[in-house]
Design an enzyme around this catalytic site. Structure first.
Site, PDB file in Angstrom:
ATOM      1  N   LYS A 184       0.897  -1.192  -0.076  1.00 24.34           N
ATOM      2  CA  LYS A 184       0.065   0.026   0.101  1.00 24.34           C
ATOM      3  C   LYS A 184       0.835   1.214   0.052  1.00 24.34           C
ATOM      4  CE  LYS A 184      -0.547   1.151   4.990  1.00 24.34           C
ATOM      5  NZ  LYS A 184      -1.378   1.348   5.961  1.00 24.34           N
ATOM      6  N   TYR A 199      -7.838  -1.942   3.240  1.00 26.38           N
ATOM      7  CA  TYR A 199      -8.900  -1.700   4.459  1.00 26.38           C
ATOM      8  C   TYR A 199      -8.479  -0.984   5.408  1.00 26.38           C
ATOM      9  CZ  TYR A 199      -9.793  -6.161   1.933  1.00 26.38           C
ATOM     10  OH  TYR A 199     -10.079  -7.222   1.042  1.00 26.38           O
ATOM     11  N   HIS A 200      -7.831   0.028   5.130  1.00 21.24           N
ATOM     12  CA  HIS A 200      -7.455   0.890   6.176  1.00 21.24           C
ATOM     13  C   HIS A 200      -7.858   2.539   5.801  1.00 21.24           C
ATOM     14  CE1 HIS A 200      -3.457  -1.659   6.717  1.00 21.24           C
ATOM     15  NE2 HIS A 200      -4.409  -2.204   7.256  1.00 21.24           N
ATOM     16  N   TYR A 201      -8.996   2.336   5.564  1.00 24.16           N
ATOM     17  CA  TYR A 201      -9.756   3.643   4.942  1.00 24.16           C
ATOM     18  C   TYR A 201      -9.940   4.503   6.575  1.00 24.16           C
ATOM     19  CZ  TYR A 201     -13.793   0.580   6.165  1.00 24.16           C
ATOM     20  OH  TYR A 201     -14.685  -0.274   6.766  1.00 24.16           O
ATOM     21  N   HIS A 202      -9.867   5.642   6.381  1.00 27.36           N
ATOM     22  CA  HIS A 202      -9.988   6.941   7.367  1.00 27.36           C
ATOM     23  C   HIS A 202     -10.381   8.187   7.167  1.00 27.36           C
ATOM     24  CE1 HIS A 202      -6.004   6.932   5.658  1.00 27.36           C
ATOM     25  NE2 HIS A 202      -5.956   8.125   5.909  1.00 27.36           N
TER      26      HIS A 202
END
Length: 524
Positions: free
Chosen positions: A360, A444-447
């Site tokens: 990523k 899957y590390h959305y913020h």
């Protein structure tokens, strides 16, 4: 003593040492409807559980979780079923809820007590010192909060054969130095912590509830918050309105906070917290008007500055097989923390697996926005992350793909998989750009959506209204460390301690202002 017997003894010791009393849990809204609590924590996820456990040391806490319990569910608890929860999703009851961003990228969010810590790979790694400094956090309290979490739900993994192989692949590709087992965020190749213990059992954030004062905590499961309730002047939060997650949206219940100093704290994640604020009338006035939601606070940045780390995944085995499933245990961290690489063995269906090496972009420039599609709180909001929309992100993706190829074609990896380096390498900017655009996915590390400084202040209090906070990954401008789980777990503990200290300071101030008879003392 054989390794099998030794592992059995370790498992017995872990289970005995963590034989804790859990709080009262119920799915009956009538058990809490009409009652009052010192704190209402909306979302029993990664931050919510550590926060609730901490606050319970002094106060009564209600945790409202839209999903069910993780306990007794093998898809959550057992490492041998890692990834299966993402294959078994449905609209309202699965532990993982799928959503597709308007970019067309499929994604997931947790819908179970424990939140995304119940469906992720369980890799535990702290934020960098730079991240902590930029956030303005107290360094010592951050360290203490990390250690509190780690003493309860974090374990040193025993590397699987594949993880050992890919570890050498990272080193061959130049990810130096080798840092061994290390929870800090450092350049190079390292083994991270895991929330899977030596017996293969996952320890989600829900376990942390047992380390507070269970008799001060009530957990309401399978309940979806519809909106925050405000006082008559719309100046402070006084409770929440909720419904049964599997019930009719027309049937609502109410629960309130203690009148004098109670608070509502949203810990519903980067999708859930901005969604609840918007449903409660806090957000951009024009958007709220479009959905006929009465405006409480015209707060333009609710739902803005959404970000998700663009990722590329290479399947390095030649065909589907039936391997043992493996969450990531090793990470490669590029110079300047620019890229993060990990590998895992994932299920493609119930009987077959593939090996993925993924990377990523750690600091994407592209930003997106979250909006409501509907006023139904059970429906996913609409979100667009604008993956690779910024030119710098696209250029970074080119470099990232080349790094992935180096790992995939390393001698260690190709020898282990029985491959020969005959596959054509992607080369040339145009080919690489096309590959990135066609294959970008999520890590899957959305913020974002409730970022500190625009929606909440440095104490995580929502601007324009009292007694309402947001404490979760929606407040982050960037994703910390290799992944946010460790820091979100820490943040719940950290903010819980700060709130306790704040309440204690106010109590001492009140007592110093009053005489023994309760009358105000003369002020100098």
């Amino acid at each position: 003593m054989s390794p099998l017997v030794f592992s059995f003894i370790i498992c017995m010791f872990i289970n005995l040492s963590q034989g804790m009393q859990m709080p009262y849990m119920t799915s009956d809204p009538r058990d809490v409807s009409g009652k009052s609590f010192d704190y209402i924590v909306v979302g029993g996820g990664t931050a919510g559980c550590s926060l609730a456990a901490t606050l319970s040391e002094k106060f009564s806490v209600l945790v409202i979780e839209r999903g069910g319990s993780p306990y007794g569910d093998p898809l959550v608890e057992e490492r041998k079923y890692f990834g299966y929860s993402l294959l078994k999703t449905n609209e309202y009851t699965s532990v993982a809820q799928s959503f597709t961003s308007r970019d067309g990228v499929e994604n997931y969010r947790g819908r179970v007590l424990g939140g995304s810590s119940a469906i992720n790979g369980g890799f535990y790694s702290r934020a960098s010192e730079e991240f902590v400094k930029k956030a303005g956090w107290d360094k010592d309290l951050v360290q203490d909060s990390y250690k509190w979490v780690e003493s309860k739900v974090v374990f040193m993994p025993e590397l699987t054969q594949w993880q050992s192989v890919v570890q050498f692949g990272f080193l061959e590709a130049g990810f130096y130095p080798y840092n061994g087992y290390n929870l800090e965020h450092k350049q190079g190749t390292k083994i991270g912590g895991s929330i899977y213990d030596q017996c293969g059992k996952r320890h989600t954030s829900a376990d942390l509830l047992g380390f507070g004062r269970p008799n001060h905590i009530t957990v309401l499961l399978n309940a979806t918050v519809k909106s925050v309730i405000f006082d008559g002047n719309k100046t402070k939060a006084v409770g929440v309105r909720f419904m049964k997650s599997d019930g009719s949206s027309s049937k609502s219940y109410k629960v309130h906070v203690e009148k004098r100093r109670g608070e509502v704290i949203l810990t519903a994640g980067a999708l859930g917290s901005p969604q609840i604020l918007l449903l409660s009338g806090i957000g951009p006035e024009d958007h709220l008007n479009d959905l006929n939601i009465p405006v409480v606070v015209n707060l333009r940045d609710v739902g803005r500055r959404m970000s998700d780390n663009p990722a590329i995944s290479l399947l390095v085995d030649r065909f589907s097989q039936n391997r043992t499933l493996e969450p990531p245990q090793v990470a490669a961290i590029a110079e300047g923390y620019k890229y993060i690489l990990e590998s895992e063995v994932l299920p493609t269906n119930i009987t077959t697996t593939r090996i993925s090496i993924a990377a990523k972009i750690a600091f994407p420039k592209s930003r997106g926005r979250l909006k409501l599609n509907t006023t139904n709180p059970r429906e996913n909001p609409s979100v667009k992350f604008n993956y690779l929309g910024n030119k710098e992100d696209l250029e970074a993706c080119l470099e990232m793909v080349l790094l992935l190829q180096h790992v995939a074609r390393s001698e260690t990896v190709t020898f282990y998989l029985g491959l020969q380096n005959r596959e054509k390498l992607l080369a040339g900017d145009d080919e690489l750009k096309g590959f990135c655009k066609d294959n970008v996915r999520t890590y899957y590390h959305y913020h974002g959506g409730c970022v500190v400084g625009s929606v909440v202040d440095e104490d995580y209090k929502v601007s324009g209204v009292k007694r309402l906070r947001v404490v979760d990954g929606s407040t982050f401008e960037e994703s910390p460390g290799t992944n946010p789980m460790a820091t979100v777990l820490m943040l719940g503990r950290y903010q819980g301690i700060k709130i306790l200290k704040e309440r204690e300071a106010k109590k001492e101030g009140d007592e110093s202002f009053l005489s023994p008879q309760g009358s105000p003392q003369p002020q100098p």
